[in-house]
Design a protein around this motif. Sequence first.
Motif, mmCIF file in Angstrom:
data_model
loop_
_atom_site.group_PDB
_atom_site.id
_atom_site.type_symbol
_atom_site.label_atom_id
_atom_site.label_comp_id
_atom_site.label_asym_id
_atom_site.label_seq_id
_atom_site.Cartn_x
_atom_site.Cartn_y
_atom_site.Cartn_z
ATOM 1 N N GLY A 129 47.527 35.933 40.633
ATOM 2 C CA GLY A 129 48.609 36.839 40.345
ATOM 3 C C GLY A 129 48.496 37.559 39.029
ATOM 4 O O GLY A 129 47.631 37.658 38.336
ATOM 5 N N VAL A 130 49.659 37.900 38.564
ATOM 6 C CA VAL A 130 50.017 38.641 37.477
ATOM 7 C C VAL A 130 49.242 37.893 36.402
ATOM 8 O O VAL A 130 48.756 38.387 35.276
ATOM 9 C CB VAL A 130 51.226 38.818 37.274
ATOM 10 N N ALA A 131 49.473 36.684 36.318
ATOM 11 C CA ALA A 131 48.779 35.727 35.137
ATOM 12 C C ALA A 131 47.451 35.958 34.981
ATOM 13 O O ALA A 131 46.854 35.633 34.102
ATOM 14 C CB ALA A 131 49.250 34.315 35.439
ATOM 15 N N ALA A 132 46.665 36.415 35.943
ATOM 16 C CA ALA A 132 45.266 36.506 36.270
ATOM 17 C C ALA A 132 44.637 37.486 35.041
ATOM 18 O O ALA A 132 43.662 37.762 35.046
ATOM 19 C CB ALA A 132 44.573 36.733 37.425
ATOM 20 N N ASP A 135 43.597 43.378 36.157
ATOM 21 C CA ASP A 135 43.590 43.570 37.379
ATOM 22 C C ASP A 135 44.529 43.316 38.353
ATOM 23 O O ASP A 135 44.753 43.777 39.584
ATOM 24 C CB ASP A 135 42.240 42.758 38.075
ATOM 25 N N GLN A 136 45.517 42.577 38.076
ATOM 26 C CA GLN A 136 46.733 42.141 38.882
ATOM 27 C C GLN A 136 47.943 42.728 38.210
ATOM 28 O O GLN A 136 49.154 42.814 38.922
ATOM 29 C CB GLN A 136 47.006 40.709 38.984
ATOM 30 N N TRP A 137 48.062 43.429 37.375
ATOM 31 C CA TRP A 137 48.923 43.894 36.628
ATOM 32 C C TRP A 137 49.827 45.146 37.568
ATOM 33 O O TRP A 137 51.065 45.355 37.195
ATOM 34 C CB TRP A 137 48.957 44.634 35.208
ATOM 35 N N GLY A 295 53.060 37.224 28.106
ATOM 36 C CA GLY A 295 53.276 36.222 29.361
ATOM 37 C C GLY A 295 51.898 35.958 29.803
ATOM 38 O O GLY A 295 51.532 34.734 30.049
ATOM 39 N N THR A 296 50.909 36.995 29.718
ATOM 40 C CA THR A 296 49.489 36.462 30.266
ATOM 41 C C THR A 296 48.812 35.441 29.282
ATOM 42 O O THR A 296 48.261 34.662 29.711
ATOM 43 C CB THR A 296 48.733 37.755 30.181
ATOM 44 N N GLY A 300 47.636 32.066 30.905
ATOM 45 C CA GLY A 300 46.219 31.618 30.978
ATOM 46 C C GLY A 300 45.517 32.919 31.651
ATOM 47 O O GLY A 300 44.412 32.551 32.152
ATOM 48 N N GLY A 301 45.734 34.054 31.618
ATOM 49 C CA GLY A 301 45.011 35.281 32.109
ATOM 50 C C GLY A 301 43.872 35.444 31.256
ATOM 51 O O GLY A 301 43.694 34.996 29.946
#
Length: 301
Positions: A129-132, A135-137, A295-296, A300-301
């Motif tokens: 998700g967002v943490a990735a 590409d997910q933002w 946050g990322t 762990g993004g």
Amino acid sequence: MLPDEPRPPADRPPRADGGSGLPGCYRHPDQETGIGCSRCGRPICPQCMVSASVGFHCPECVSGGHREVRRATTRFGGQLTADGGLVTRILVGINLVVFVLAAYVLTPWLAEDLSLFSVGPQITGFPYGVAAGPDQWYRLLTAAFLHTAPWHVATNMVVLWVMGPPLEAALGRLRYLALYLLSGLAGSAFAFLVAGGFMNSLGASGAVFGVFGATAVMYRRTRTPLGPVAALLVFNLIVTFSVPGIDWRAHMGGLVAGTLTAIGLMYAPREHRKAVQGLTLAGMLAVVLVMVLVGTARYGG
């Protein structure tokens, strides 16, 4: 002589060819004329005369006068329009269409792909998700157009329908839309910053709370009694912190972002209004980006 009172044309020596002695038009010297521009006094022939409330003007004075006419704007610098609620109605329509598609047509895939979903590697072994990462933002924005149930979308859209048009009319369409979207983004970013290790959130409440905050600033700026909007805001905050399942982080992030953005837009000095308003919007977008980056990094993004 009054400024717009007809003036005699500027004197010229008698013509050598035995003409009447009247001066020639400043644009057409071979055309004798006894009329002068009521602003600058230059001789003008019938071909160049532009009727005015008093007398005639020359083409240059007319074009210069048009350049001096200031474009009508809203109180806070937006473009004045006959319909002050168009953007609000479009936003309400988009939210309703997306709700129907997500809840009844493309369920559950649409909601799963667009919600503010984020998990860290401590749960799944890898961020999702967002943490990735970038590409997910997109979920930060798309989640602000999703809702969980009819009561959820109805509550947000009724508030937006009532409070949006006055704010849109005061700010202008572009500034209002920017404030709405930034509030929604800030609500999503703050929710991710606080709980991005394991979360799934959606709803337009962050953007709607931004409209709440901006409306309060507008009332303060225009010296309108704050009682009604303050009472409605307090009621919604009580609901936010007392009803289980409501993401208070998105609400608070949107409220703070909408309030701060509105302060920059509405208290910008007139002589530097565009610059201050532009910096306000850019600054809020930078704050959103910083929250997402932090946050990322945390998850762990």
